[in-house]
Write a protein that holds these residues in place. Structure first.
Motif, PDB file in Angstrom:
ATOM      1  N   ARG A 194      14.065   8.537  26.826  1.00 27.15           N
ATOM      2  CA  ARG A 194      13.839   7.700  25.645  1.00 27.15           C
ATOM      3  C   ARG A 194      14.657   8.002  24.351  1.00 27.15           C
ATOM      4  NH1 ARG A 194       8.719   8.221  24.083  1.00 27.15           N
ATOM      5  NH2 ARG A 194       8.228   5.950  23.189  1.00 27.15           N
ATOM      6  N   GLU A 195      14.769   9.376  24.153  1.00 28.23           N
ATOM      7  CA  GLU A 195      15.532  10.048  23.128  1.00 28.23           C
ATOM      8  C   GLU A 195      16.934   9.783  23.347  1.00 28.23           C
ATOM      9  OE1 GLU A 195      16.178  14.489  21.998  1.00 28.23           O
ATOM     10  OE2 GLU A 195      14.409  13.721  21.195  1.00 28.23           O
ATOM     11  N   GLN A 196      17.461   9.541  24.371  1.00 28.75           N
ATOM     12  CA  GLN A 196      18.693   9.331  24.875  1.00 28.75           C
ATOM     13  C   GLN A 196      19.144   7.729  24.345  1.00 28.75           C
ATOM     14  OE1 GLN A 196      21.535  11.126  25.547  1.00 28.75           O
ATOM     15  NE2 GLN A 196      20.389  12.990  25.325  1.00 28.75           N
ATOM     16  N   ILE A 197      18.129   7.125  24.709  1.00 29.26           N
ATOM     17  CA  ILE A 197      18.043   5.590  24.456  1.00 29.26           C
ATOM     18  C   ILE A 197      18.068   5.397  22.857  1.00 29.26           C
ATOM     19  CG2 ILE A 197      16.742   3.566  24.425  1.00 29.26           C
ATOM     20  CD1 ILE A 197      16.055   4.205  27.200  1.00 29.26           C
ATOM     21  N   TRP A 198      17.433   5.893  22.279  1.00 30.17           N
ATOM     22  CA  TRP A 198      17.507   5.876  20.764  1.00 30.17           C
ATOM     23  C   TRP A 198      18.708   6.510  20.125  1.00 30.17           C
ATOM     24  CZ3 TRP A 198      13.191   3.560  18.757  1.00 30.17           C
ATOM     25  CH2 TRP A 198      13.011   3.448  17.511  1.00 30.17           C
ATOM     26  N   LEU A 199      19.305   7.497  20.676  1.00 30.83           N
ATOM     27  CA  LEU A 199      20.613   8.019  20.381  1.00 30.83           C
ATOM     28  C   LEU A 199      21.677   6.793  20.485  1.00 30.83           C
ATOM     29  CD1 LEU A 199      22.515  10.305  19.339  1.00 30.83           C
ATOM     30  CD2 LEU A 199      22.744  10.709  21.628  1.00 30.83           C
ATOM     31  N   LYS A 200      21.712   6.198  21.666  1.00 30.88           N
ATOM     32  CA  LYS A 200      22.754   5.159  21.587  1.00 30.88           C
ATOM     33  C   LYS A 200      22.169   4.094  20.604  1.00 30.88           C
ATOM     34  CE  LYS A 200      25.077   1.560  24.733  1.00 30.88           C
ATOM     35  NZ  LYS A 200      25.090   1.284  26.170  1.00 30.88           N
ATOM     36  N   LEU A 201      21.025   3.676  20.506  1.00 27.41           N
ATOM     37  CA  LEU A 201      20.628   2.493  19.723  1.00 27.41           C
ATOM     38  C   LEU A 201      21.052   2.764  18.306  1.00 27.41           C
ATOM     39  CD1 LEU A 201      18.891   0.140  19.918  1.00 27.41           C
ATOM     40  CD2 LEU A 201      16.865   1.347  19.325  1.00 27.41           C
ATOM     41  N   LEU A 202      21.111   4.099  17.717  1.00 20.50           N
ATOM     42  CA  LEU A 202      21.601   4.245  16.441  1.00 20.50           C
ATOM     43  C   LEU A 202      22.878   3.541  16.033  1.00 20.50           C
ATOM     44  CD1 LEU A 202      21.085   8.113  15.926  1.00 20.50           C
ATOM     45  CD2 LEU A 202      19.941   6.259  14.906  1.00 20.50           C
ATOM     46  N   GLY A 203      23.897   3.638  17.251  1.00 20.10           N
ATOM     47  CA  GLY A 203      25.082   2.836  17.051  1.00 20.10           C
ATOM     48  C   GLY A 203      25.027   1.225  17.373  1.00 20.10           C
ATOM     49  N   ASN A 204      24.306   1.084  18.212  1.00 19.98           N
ATOM     50  CA  ASN A 204      24.091  -0.605  18.508  1.00 19.98           C
ATOM     51  C   ASN A 204      23.450  -1.145  17.587  1.00 19.98           C
ATOM     52  OD1 ASN A 204      25.296  -0.488  21.125  1.00 19.98           O
ATOM     53  ND2 ASN A 204      23.725  -0.364  22.143  1.00 19.98           N
ATOM     54  N   GLU A 245      14.473   7.844  10.815  1.00 20.09           N
ATOM     55  CA  GLU A 245      13.065   7.935  10.207  1.00 20.09           C
ATOM     56  C   GLU A 245      12.025   7.193  11.000  1.00 20.09           C
ATOM     57  OE1 GLU A 245       9.724   8.807   8.375  1.00 20.09           O
ATOM     58  OE2 GLU A 245      11.765  10.014   7.866  1.00 20.09           O
ATOM     59  N   LEU A 246      12.258   5.960  11.501  1.00 15.04           N
ATOM     60  CA  LEU A 246      11.474   5.309  12.409  1.00 15.04           C
ATOM     61  C   LEU A 246      11.271   6.023  13.553  1.00 15.04           C
ATOM     62  CD1 LEU A 246       9.682   2.781  13.343  1.00 15.04           C
ATOM     63  CD2 LEU A 246      11.885   1.841  14.084  1.00 15.04           C
ATOM     64  N   GLY A 247      12.309   6.704  14.394  1.00 15.55           N
ATOM     65  CA  GLY A 247      12.149   7.337  15.472  1.00 15.55           C
ATOM     66  C   GLY A 247      11.119   8.618  15.165  1.00 15.55           C
ATOM     67  N   ARG A 248      11.432   9.173  14.003  1.00 14.43           N
ATOM     68  CA  ARG A 248      10.510  10.343  13.750  1.00 14.43           C
ATOM     69  C   ARG A 248       9.088  10.170  13.773  1.00 14.43           C
ATOM     70  NH1 ARG A 248      15.251  12.329  11.011  1.00 14.43           N
ATOM     71  NH2 ARG A 248      14.740  11.126   9.254  1.00 14.43           N
ATOM     72  N   GLN A 249       8.702   8.795  13.207  1.00  9.96           N
ATOM     73  CA  GLN A 249       7.436   8.327  13.404  1.00  9.96           C
ATOM     74  C   GLN A 249       6.807   8.111  14.718  1.00  9.96           C
ATOM     75  OE1 GLN A 249       6.176   5.446  10.225  1.00  9.96           O
ATOM     76  NE2 GLN A 249       8.355   5.523   9.444  1.00  9.96           N
ATOM     77  N   ILE A 263      10.350  10.720  18.443  1.00 10.88           N
ATOM     78  CA  ILE A 263      11.548  10.540  18.917  1.00 10.88           C
ATOM     79  C   ILE A 263      12.577  11.132  17.784  1.00 10.88           C
ATOM     80  CG2 ILE A 263      13.316   8.958  19.804  1.00 10.88           C
ATOM     81  CD1 ILE A 263      11.034   7.146  20.356  1.00 10.88           C
ATOM     82  N   SER A 264      13.075  12.424  18.112  1.00 11.96           N
ATOM     83  CA  SER A 264      14.047  12.977  17.135  1.00 11.96           C
ATOM     84  C   SER A 264      15.502  13.350  17.835  1.00 11.96           C
ATOM     85  CB  SER A 264      13.263  14.111  16.446  1.00 11.96           C
ATOM     86  OG  SER A 264      12.230  13.741  15.807  1.00 11.96           O
ATOM     87  N   PRO A 265      16.405  12.462  17.954  1.00 13.76           N
ATOM     88  CA  PRO A 265      17.822  13.047  18.691  1.00 13.76           C
ATOM     89  C   PRO A 265      18.068  13.917  17.600  1.00 13.76           C
ATOM     90  CG  PRO A 265      17.472  10.629  18.548  1.00 13.76           C
ATOM     91  CD  PRO A 265      16.287  11.168  17.932  1.00 13.76           C
ATOM     92  N   GLU A 266      18.905  15.088  18.023  1.00 15.72           N
ATOM     93  CA  GLU A 266      19.525  15.968  17.103  1.00 15.72           C
ATOM     94  C   GLU A 266      20.784  15.663  16.649  1.00 15.72           C
ATOM     95  OE1 GLU A 266      19.121  19.976  19.022  1.00 15.72           O
ATOM     96  OE2 GLU A 266      17.085  19.899  19.145  1.00 15.72           O
TER      97      GLU A 266
END
Length: 326
Positions: A198-208, A244-248, A251-254
């Motif tokens: 789920r964190e990896q998905i969020w990481l890609k979502l940052l770009g997408n 910030e949404l992820g942190r809530q 989900i916190s990609p480094e």
């Protein structure tokens, strides 16, 4: 291993060609000009100076293929519900389903005990069609990072990257995740098993979530967007909102926005999938990539002003172009 790739576009064609070359019994579900081209000349993959031609089985009728060991969905988000309905015959009690898709997947909150557990993403799965058609315990999460494009029906260009990450939707590792990772490693991918998909998905979502809708609005590749100081600043701010949404959500990609933008800049001139869809006059994935995010933000009361503005503008742009599904 019997593998069917549903969708033979940029990513689906890329995956199918390499898995076929590795010796697997690979079929593709395609239609129209793509189906005709694959039947006539094989599925073709250009990668650097290499040309790989996969003379595999292609069909518009999944029922003729029978139950598969692995089913990879590589269609755009608007087409996924109908694809699931049409491919039920492929999925048996031991079939692994790998959704190689953009945006937040329908299962993202269904198997977690963290924030928003059980939330169903109507923007991704209207009416729960996908959830009803794909057994939840069959799914392995997947994040595809390579950049590819369709040169012509049945002809794929691999432009950069080979990283693909797999993981259990509920987190942790498993024998089946290790097994599918090995299959992709042996096929030449930089395949990785991750305990927190789920964190990896969020990481890609940052770009997408930044580059895709902005490219729809401005009509240029990622390098031009990043090198423009105003668009660069916009992407930094949008990514900060997403982090910030992820942190809530726990989900916190480094990674920070500057680092994430630098990853994309190193790839050079890349046309986003959404820009490719606009140029090909195909439905865009605005709801799966940003609409679902806005629904999540509403659940936790996150304002996200810049991201909401880009969503509103990109959605209306897609609508005026006739590319907004539904």
């Amino acid at each position: 291993m019997r593998i069917t790739v549903v969708g033979a576009g940029a990513i689906g064609g890329f995956l199918a060609c390499k898995l076929h070359a590795a010796g697997h019994d690979v079929s593709v579900v395609a239609r129209g000009a793509t189906l005709e081209a694959i039947r006539a000349q094989g599925l073709q993959l250009h990668s650097g100076d290499d040309l790989l031609i996969a003379r595999l089985h292609a069909t518009a009728n999944p029922d003729e293929l029978g139950v598969q060991d692995v089913v990879i969905f590589a269609v755009k988000a608007p087409a996924l519900p109908s694809a699931v309905i049409n491919t039920k015959a492929l999925i048996g009690p031991n079939t692994v389903v790998v959704p190689a898709i953009n945006g937040l997947p329908w299962w993202y909150f269904l198997q977690t005990t963290h924030a928003l557990s059980g939330l169903r993403l109507q923007a991704v799965d209207p009416g729960g069609v996908i959830e009803q058609g794909v057994p939840s315990d069959a799914v392995i999460g997947c994040v595809v990072f390579p950049s590819c494009a369709v040169l012509s029906p049945g002809v794929i260009k691999h432009m950069s990257g080979s990283k693909i990450v797999f993981g259990e939707p509920a987190g942790g590792l498993s024998a089946r995740v290790e097994a599918i990772t090995t299959v992709f490693l042996d096929a030449g991918f930089d395949a990785q098993a991750d305990q927190n998909i789920r964190e990896q998905i969020w990481l890609k979502l940052l770009g997408n979530a930044c580059f895709n809708p902005v490219s729809l609005l401005v009509g240029c590749a990622t390098d031009a967007m990043i090198d423009d100081p105003f668009l660069h600043a916009l992407c930094v701010d949008m990514m900060a909102e997403l982090l910030e949404l992820g942190r809530q959500l726990g989900i916190s990609p480094e990674i920070d926005p500057t680092q994430r933008i630098a990853i994309t800049r190193k790839l050079g001139t890349v046309k986003t999938s959404m820009l490719q869809d606009v140029e090909g006059h195909k439905p865009v994935e605005i709801e799966a990539i940003l609409g679902a995010l806005m629904a999540v933000a509403d659940q936790v009361g996150a304002p996200m002003p810049r991201t909401r503005t880009v969503y509103a503008l990109a959605r209306m742009r897609a609508k005026t172009l006739g590319l907004l599904p539904g």
